[in-house]
Design a protein around this motif. Structure first.
Motif, PDB file in Angstrom:
ATOM      1  N   GLY A 190       0.823  -1.201   0.000  1.00  0.00           N
ATOM      2  CA  GLY A 190       0.000   0.000   0.000  1.00  0.00           C
ATOM      3  C   GLY A 190       0.853   1.245   0.000  1.00  0.00           C
ATOM      4  N   ARG A 191       0.246   2.376   0.280  1.00  0.00           N
ATOM      5  CA  ARG A 191       0.973   3.640   0.283  1.00  0.00           C
ATOM      6  C   ARG A 191       1.867   3.741   1.513  1.00  0.00           C
ATOM      7  N   ALA A 192       3.044   4.328   1.339  1.00  0.00           N
ATOM      8  CA  ALA A 192       4.011   4.437   2.432  1.00  0.00           C
ATOM      9  C   ALA A 192       3.437   5.230   3.605  1.00  0.00           C
ATOM     10  N   GLU A 193       2.694   6.285   3.325  1.00  0.00           N
ATOM     11  CA  GLU A 193       2.145   7.108   4.406  1.00  0.00           C
ATOM     12  C   GLU A 193       1.080   6.345   5.198  1.00  0.00           C
ATOM     13  N   ASP A 194       0.325   5.485   4.540  1.00  0.00           N
ATOM     14  CA  ASP A 194      -0.659   4.669   5.252  1.00  0.00           C
ATOM     15  C   ASP A 194       0.032   3.600   6.086  1.00  0.00           C
ATOM     16  N   PHE A 195       1.126   3.062   5.555  1.00  0.00           N
ATOM     17  CA  PHE A 195       1.921   2.105   6.335  1.00  0.00           C
ATOM     18  C   PHE A 195       2.424   2.739   7.623  1.00  0.00           C
ATOM     19  N   GLU A 196       2.916   3.959   7.539  1.00  0.00           N
ATOM     20  CA  GLU A 196       3.413   4.639   8.745  1.00  0.00           C
ATOM     21  C   GLU A 196       2.284   4.854   9.742  1.00  0.00           C
ATOM     22  N   ALA A 197       1.095   5.178   9.244  1.00  0.00           N
ATOM     23  CA  ALA A 197      -0.045   5.383  10.137  1.00  0.00           C
ATOM     24  C   ALA A 197      -0.447   4.074  10.819  1.00  0.00           C
ATOM     25  N   ALA A 198      -0.221   2.942  10.140  1.00  0.00           N
ATOM     26  CA  ALA A 198      -0.631   1.648  10.682  1.00  0.00           C
ATOM     27  C   ALA A 198       0.412   1.021  11.595  1.00  0.00           C
ATOM     28  N   ARG A 199       1.628   1.515  11.560  1.00  0.00           N
ATOM     29  CA  ARG A 199       2.726   0.844  12.252  1.00  0.00           C
ATOM     30  C   ARG A 199       2.457   0.680  13.747  1.00  0.00           C
ATOM     31  N   GLN A 200       1.904   1.712  14.396  1.00  0.00           N
ATOM     32  CA  GLN A 200       1.675   1.631  15.843  1.00  0.00           C
ATOM     33  C   GLN A 200       0.717   0.481  16.180  1.00  0.00           C
ATOM     34  N   VAL A 201      -0.371   0.381  15.440  1.00  0.00           N
ATOM     35  CA  VAL A 201      -1.336  -0.691  15.691  1.00  0.00           C
ATOM     36  C   VAL A 201      -0.705  -2.052  15.426  1.00  0.00           C
ATOM     37  N   LEU A 202      -0.012  -2.169  14.314  1.00  0.00           N
ATOM     38  CA  LEU A 202       0.576  -3.454  13.941  1.00  0.00           C
ATOM     39  C   LEU A 202       1.662  -3.890  14.910  1.00  0.00           C
ATOM     40  N   SER A 203       2.293  -2.937  15.584  1.00  0.00           N
ATOM     41  CA  SER A 203       3.360  -3.283  16.525  1.00  0.00           C
ATOM     42  C   SER A 203       2.856  -4.078  17.713  1.00  0.00           C
ATOM     43  N   HIS A 204       1.550  -4.076  17.954  1.00  0.00           N
ATOM     44  CA  HIS A 204       0.988  -4.842  19.067  1.00  0.00           C
ATOM     45  C   HIS A 204       0.677  -6.287  18.676  1.00  0.00           C
ATOM     46  N   VAL A 205       0.773  -6.600  17.390  1.00  0.00           N
ATOM     47  CA  VAL A 205       0.504  -7.975  16.950  1.00  0.00           C
ATOM     48  C   VAL A 205       1.705  -8.616  16.260  1.00  0.00           C
ATOM     49  N   GLY A 206       2.707  -7.830  15.926  1.00  0.00           N
ATOM     50  CA  GLY A 206       3.864  -8.369  15.229  1.00  0.00           C
ATOM     51  C   GLY A 206       5.148  -7.685  15.628  1.00  0.00           C
ATOM     52  N   THR A 207       6.265  -8.317  15.310  1.00  0.00           N
ATOM     53  CA  THR A 207       7.581  -7.756  15.612  1.00  0.00           C
ATOM     54  C   THR A 207       8.386  -7.434  14.354  1.00  0.00           C
ATOM     55  N   THR A 208       8.112  -8.141  13.269  1.00  0.00           N
ATOM     56  CA  THR A 208       8.754  -7.833  11.994  1.00  0.00           C
ATOM     57  C   THR A 208       7.684  -7.264  11.081  1.00  0.00           C
ATOM     58  N   ILE A 209       7.737  -5.951  10.860  1.00  0.00           N
ATOM     59  CA  ILE A 209       6.684  -5.249  10.128  1.00  0.00           C
ATOM     60  C   ILE A 209       7.356  -4.461   9.015  1.00  0.00           C
ATOM     61  N   VAL A 210       7.141  -4.891   7.771  1.00  0.00           N
ATOM     62  CA  VAL A 210       7.906  -4.346   6.653  1.00  0.00           C
ATOM     63  C   VAL A 210       6.965  -3.890   5.542  1.00  0.00           C
ATOM     64  N   HIS A 211       7.199  -2.677   5.049  1.00  0.00           N
ATOM     65  CA  HIS A 211       6.479  -2.192   3.872  1.00  0.00           C
ATOM     66  C   HIS A 211       7.186  -2.756   2.646  1.00  0.00           C
ATOM     67  N   VAL A 212       6.501  -3.599   1.874  1.00  0.00           N
ATOM     68  CA  VAL A 212       7.156  -4.335   0.793  1.00  0.00           C
ATOM     69  C   VAL A 212       6.810  -3.809  -0.595  1.00  0.00           C
ATOM     70  N   GLY A 213       5.932  -2.794  -0.690  1.00  0.00           N
ATOM     71  CA  GLY A 213       5.609  -2.258  -2.002  1.00  0.00           C
ATOM     72  C   GLY A 213       4.187  -1.751  -2.090  1.00  0.00           C
ATOM     73  N   PRO A 214       3.684  -1.557  -3.310  1.00  0.00           N
ATOM     74  CA  PRO A 214       2.345  -0.998  -3.513  1.00  0.00           C
ATOM     75  C   PRO A 214       1.244  -2.009  -3.213  1.00  0.00           C
ATOM     76  N   TYR A 215       0.003  -1.600  -3.473  1.00  0.00           N
ATOM     77  CA  TYR A 215      -1.142  -2.478  -3.238  1.00  0.00           C
ATOM     78  C   TYR A 215      -0.909  -3.861  -3.861  1.00  0.00           C
ATOM     79  N   GLY A 216      -1.158  -4.911  -3.077  1.00  0.00           N
ATOM     80  CA  GLY A 216      -1.005  -6.277  -3.551  1.00  0.00           C
ATOM     81  C   GLY A 216       0.359  -6.873  -3.294  1.00  0.00           C
ATOM     82  N   ALA A 217       1.362  -6.032  -3.037  1.00  0.00           N
ATOM     83  CA  ALA A 217       2.719  -6.550  -2.827  1.00  0.00           C
ATOM     84  C   ALA A 217       2.804  -7.402  -1.569  1.00  0.00           C
ATOM     85  N   GLY A 218       2.048  -7.022  -0.543  1.00  0.00           N
ATOM     86  CA  GLY A 218       2.040  -7.827   0.680  1.00  0.00           C
ATOM     87  C   GLY A 218       1.579  -9.246   0.401  1.00  0.00           C
ATOM     88  N   GLN A 219       0.561  -9.368  -0.440  1.00  0.00           N
ATOM     89  CA  GLN A 219       0.037 -10.702  -0.762  1.00  0.00           C
ATOM     90  C   GLN A 219       1.028 -11.507  -1.602  1.00  0.00           C
TER      91      GLN A 219
END
Length: 289
Positions: A138-167
């Protein structure tokens, strides 16, 4: 934050629980009354519809079985996008087809909803411990906004690219995981057939170059033939379909992936779909019986 959580299964329930423990207000929705009661018992709130889950939420997280369920939740007339307020952050942690994630993200953007595909790896144990690996598209700015929430469920949290790249990264993850399970199963069969105790044998492998997270967590249960599901064969079968489809779309040949996909399909055909994916051992044993 006010977080809506849709999908409280083997992975979703412990993820939602960790968000509750981090002092977020979590409103959960699931088709199972038992799962909703479990969330309420630890201090979460429950909703009777998707609309109620989304109402007032700053963030909505989904953890659903497959692409059709994600599309239903996102696009239904009473679904997520129909009730999302502008500026909502939507994090889909399901493992689905990359093209589905792109379709959802584009529809979300038209409604000023910020979508991320954020599939996870680590199984039930990682979800319980809050140590998941999370690959985010997804978008880098949205990833940054999500990082705090995701930090409570994961320890390795990486932005890997645009929409669909995570999948796409998750598809790569699943083909590697399936391959390792198959090879560990073959190692056990070889050791036992040769009269070697697989316990100390796999202990040595786990400490050397062949070491892996799978050997660390699963070697003892595999030797004991304990296949209580942390991640079911049925779901890994679905994921291997995603991996092989991604290979076709990219125009590449992944021969080992194809073989692993067939072994997992065989496990499912033999009635082991509800067992943990380490039950690939049962397929290798049957080949050799």
């Amino acid at each position: 934050m006010n977080i809506g959580f849709i999908g409280l299964g083997i992975m979703g329930s412990p993820m939602a629980a960790n968000l509750v423990r981090a002092d977020h207000t979590v409103v959960g929705y699931d088709v199972s009354a038992e799962r909703l009661a479990a969330l309420a018992a630890i201090g979460g709130k429950t909703a009777s519809s998707i609309a109620e889950t989304v109402a007032g939420a700053d963030v909505v997280i989904t953890m659903l079985p497959d692409s059709p369920q994600v599309e239903e939740v996102a696009f239904a007339g009473d679904g997520l996008l129909a009730h999302a307020k502008p500026g909502l952050l939507y994090i889909d942690t399901s493992t689905i087809r990359p093209e589905t994630s792109r379709k959802v993200a584009q529809a979300a953007a038209a409604r000023d909803v910020h979508a991320l595909d954020a599939p996870v790896s680590g199984g039930e144990r990682g979800a319980v411990d809050g140590t998941l690996s999370i690959m985010v598209g997804g978008r880098a700015e949205d990833f940054e906004a999500a990082r705090q929430v995701l930090s409570h469920v994961g320890t390795t949290i990486v932005h890997v690219g645009p929409y669909g790249a995570g999948q796409t990264v998750k598809a790569a993850n699943q083909l590697v995981v399936g391959g390792i399970y198959g090879l560990v199963a073959e190692a056990i069969v070889l050791l036992e057939a040769s009269g070697v105790d697989p316990g100390p044998g796999l202990d040595v492998l786990a400490g050397g170059l062949a070491g892996s997270r799978i050997l660390e967590l699963k070697r003892h249960s595999m030797i004991k033939r304990e296949f209580t599901p942390g991640f079911r064969i049925d779901l890994h079968h679905k994921d291997m379909g995603i991996a092989t489809a991604a290979a076709r779309e990219a125009g590449v040949s992944l021969p080992l992936t194809g073989m692993v996909a067939q072994l997992i399909a065989a496990a499912r055909a033999q009635g082991h779909g509800g067992l943990d994916h380490s039950a690939l051992l049962k397929v290798i044993e049957r080949i050799n019986s």
